[in-house]
Motif scaffolding. Structure first.
Motif, PDB file in Angstrom:
ATOM      1  N   GLN A 297      46.165  31.081  43.298  1.00  0.00           N
ATOM      2  CA  GLN A 297      47.250  31.142  42.322  1.00  0.00           C
ATOM      3  C   GLN A 297      47.071  30.114  41.205  1.00  0.00           C
ATOM      4  OE1 GLN A 297      49.795  33.459  42.373  1.00  0.00           O
ATOM      5  NE2 GLN A 297      50.260  32.660  40.335  1.00  0.00           N
ATOM      6  N   GLN A 298      46.510  28.951  41.534  1.00  0.00           N
ATOM      7  CA  GLN A 298      46.311  27.905  40.532  1.00  0.00           C
ATOM      8  C   GLN A 298      45.390  28.387  39.420  1.00  0.00           C
ATOM      9  OE1 GLN A 298      44.265  24.426  41.958  1.00  0.00           O
ATOM     10  NE2 GLN A 298      44.926  23.144  40.254  1.00  0.00           N
ATOM     11  N   VAL A 299      44.322  29.070  39.786  1.00  0.00           N
ATOM     12  CA  VAL A 299      43.401  29.609  38.791  1.00  0.00           C
ATOM     13  C   VAL A 299      44.106  30.643  37.920  1.00  0.00           C
ATOM     14  CG1 VAL A 299      41.337  31.034  38.483  1.00  0.00           C
ATOM     15  CG2 VAL A 299      41.314  29.133  40.098  1.00  0.00           C
TER      16      VAL A 299
ATOM     17  N   ASN B 289      40.032  30.364  26.743  1.00  0.00           N
ATOM     18  CA  ASN B 289      40.296  31.316  27.819  1.00  0.00           C
ATOM     19  C   ASN B 289      39.027  31.659  28.588  1.00  0.00           C
ATOM     20  OD1 ASN B 289      41.070  34.503  28.643  1.00  0.00           O
ATOM     21  ND2 ASN B 289      42.751  33.021  28.739  1.00  0.00           N
ATOM     22  N   LEU B 290      37.933  31.844  27.844  1.00  0.00           N
ATOM     23  CA  LEU B 290      36.652  32.162  28.486  1.00  0.00           C
ATOM     24  C   LEU B 290      36.144  30.989  29.330  1.00  0.00           C
ATOM     25  CD1 LEU B 290      34.918  33.989  25.497  1.00  0.00           C
ATOM     26  CD2 LEU B 290      35.699  35.031  27.628  1.00  0.00           C
ATOM     27  N   ILE B 291      36.320  29.773  28.813  1.00  0.00           N
ATOM     28  CA  ILE B 291      35.881  28.582  29.553  1.00  0.00           C
ATOM     29  C   ILE B 291      36.696  28.424  30.831  1.00  0.00           C
ATOM     30  CG2 ILE B 291      35.815  26.062  29.506  1.00  0.00           C
ATOM     31  CD1 ILE B 291      35.145  26.344  26.469  1.00  0.00           C
TER      32      ILE B 291
ATOM     33  N   MET C  26      36.019  30.767  38.117  1.00  0.00           N
ATOM     34  CA  MET C  26      34.979  31.359  38.962  1.00  0.00           C
ATOM     35  C   MET C  26      34.283  30.277  39.786  1.00  0.00           C
ATOM     36  SD  MET C  26      33.259  34.483  36.769  1.00  0.00           S
ATOM     37  CE  MET C  26      33.117  33.672  35.174  1.00  0.00           C
ATOM     38  N   GLY C  27      34.100  29.100  39.166  1.00  0.00           N
ATOM     39  CA  GLY C  27      33.481  27.995  39.890  1.00  0.00           C
ATOM     40  C   GLY C  27      34.360  27.507  41.031  1.00  0.00           C
ATOM     41  N   ILE C  28      35.672  27.455  40.793  1.00  0.00           N
ATOM     42  CA  ILE C  28      36.612  27.008  41.830  1.00  0.00           C
ATOM     43  C   ILE C  28      36.656  28.004  42.988  1.00  0.00           C
ATOM     44  CG2 ILE C  28      39.062  26.621  42.335  1.00  0.00           C
ATOM     45  CD1 ILE C  28      39.328  25.525  39.463  1.00  0.00           C
TER      46      ILE C  28
ATOM     47  N   GLY D  14      34.437  30.448  43.624  1.00  0.00           N
ATOM     48  CA  GLY D  14      33.127  30.681  44.215  1.00  0.00           C
ATOM     49  C   GLY D  14      32.610  32.088  44.027  1.00  0.00           C
ATOM     50  N   ASN D  15      33.321  32.880  43.228  1.00  0.00           N
ATOM     51  CA  ASN D  15      32.850  34.225  42.883  1.00  0.00           C
ATOM     52  C   ASN D  15      33.507  34.635  41.565  1.00  0.00           C
ATOM     53  OD1 ASN D  15      35.463  35.575  43.493  1.00  0.00           O
ATOM     54  ND2 ASN D  15      34.946  35.096  45.625  1.00  0.00           N
ATOM     55  N   SER D  16      33.241  35.865  41.130  1.00  0.00           N
ATOM     56  CA  SER D  16      33.703  36.311  39.810  1.00  0.00           C
ATOM     57  C   SER D  16      35.080  36.954  39.811  1.00  0.00           C
ATOM     58  CB  SER D  16      32.682  37.297  39.209  1.00  0.00           C
ATOM     59  OG  SER D  16      32.569  38.453  40.022  1.00  0.00           O
ATOM     60  N   SER D  17      35.823  36.829  40.911  1.00  0.00           N
ATOM     61  CA  SER D  17      37.130  37.490  41.014  1.00  0.00           C
ATOM     62  C   SER D  17      38.088  37.194  39.856  1.00  0.00           C
ATOM     63  CB  SER D  17      37.806  37.110  42.340  1.00  0.00           C
ATOM     64  OG  SER D  17      37.137  37.696  43.431  1.00  0.00           O
TER      65      SER D  17
END
Length: 226
Positions: free
Chosen positions: A15-17, A49-51, A57-59, A61-64
């Motif tokens: 949710q944070q992401v 937004n892109l950054i 994705m880094g947090i 661990g995938n592209s979700s």
């Protein structure tokens, strides 16, 4: 798509992401009409937004946080119909597929109970892809298939609660179309040279090419091209 998978299959969700992305997205939408004028503010917000999407994705661990059903549709069309369609930018493809996914989600979210989840039918793909590629798809899909088989029954009340949670973060196809109009984004089948049968084939089959569960895995009520 990401939240739906979490509720139905208990897959991971952050949710944070999403909150970080939503905050940045709202700021961008508020300035979107300035984007065609090459105003620096919306361009900076777009980059922000892109950054944040990349950090998300880094947090996770995938592209979700950045890739769901819209990417499955776009990738399927490129893979299946590359010789029949004109070259276009990936962003243009995702814009169109984002709009289409919103329409599909609206179609499914009107259901009073959870609609049927699709079963795999790789025979339909044999006319489109090579045996080796279908084998790779099958291995990825098997991961999702097992999660679906292990899924608990969803009552009508639970489905209503899931729908309410999704609607809190949902952008309708009308809202997205208006944003695209203000930004002068190309997002029509005619402009990309995509024919309805290509998109229909993708809508019917793209769920099988990856292990990611999205609204594409659920049977919709009606065609999106009525």
């Amino acid at each position: 798509d990401w939240l739906l998978s979490h509720y139905l299959l208990n897959t991971s969700y952050n949710q944070q992401v999403l909150d970080l992305l939503k905050e940045s997205e709202n700021k961008l939408i508020n300035k979107i009409n300035l984007l065609p004028k090459q105003n620096v503010e919306p361009i900076s917000l777009l980059l922000e937004n892109l950054i944040i999407s990349g950090i998300g994705m880094g947090i996770v661990g995938n592209s979700s946080p950045a890739s769901q059903g819209e990417h499955l549709l776009a990738h399927f069309i490129e893979m299946a119909f590359s010789k029949q369609i004109a070259k276009s930018y990936h962003g243009e493809q995702i814009a169109l597929c984002t709009l289409l996914m919103a329409k599909l989600q609206e179609n499914i979210l009107i259901s009073n109970k959870l609609p049927i989840i699709k079963n795999s039918n790789f025979d339909d793909l044999k006319k489109i892809f090579s045996t080796d590629l279908i084998s790779q798809m099958h291995k990825k899909y098997a991961i999702k298939q097992q999660l679906v088989e292990d899924m608990n029954d969803i009552s009508a009340t639970e489905w209503q609660n899931i729908k309410n949670s999704i609607k809190k973060i949902f952008l309708s196809s009308t809202q997205i179309a208006e944003i695209f109009k203000k930004a002068e984004i190309i997002a029509t089948t005619e402009q990309l040279g995509w024919q309805d049968y290509m998109l229909q084939t993708a809508l019917d089959n793209a769920y099988m090419i990856r292990e990611r569960f999205t609204f594409l895995d659920i049977v919709r009520h009606q065609s999106l091209f009525n």
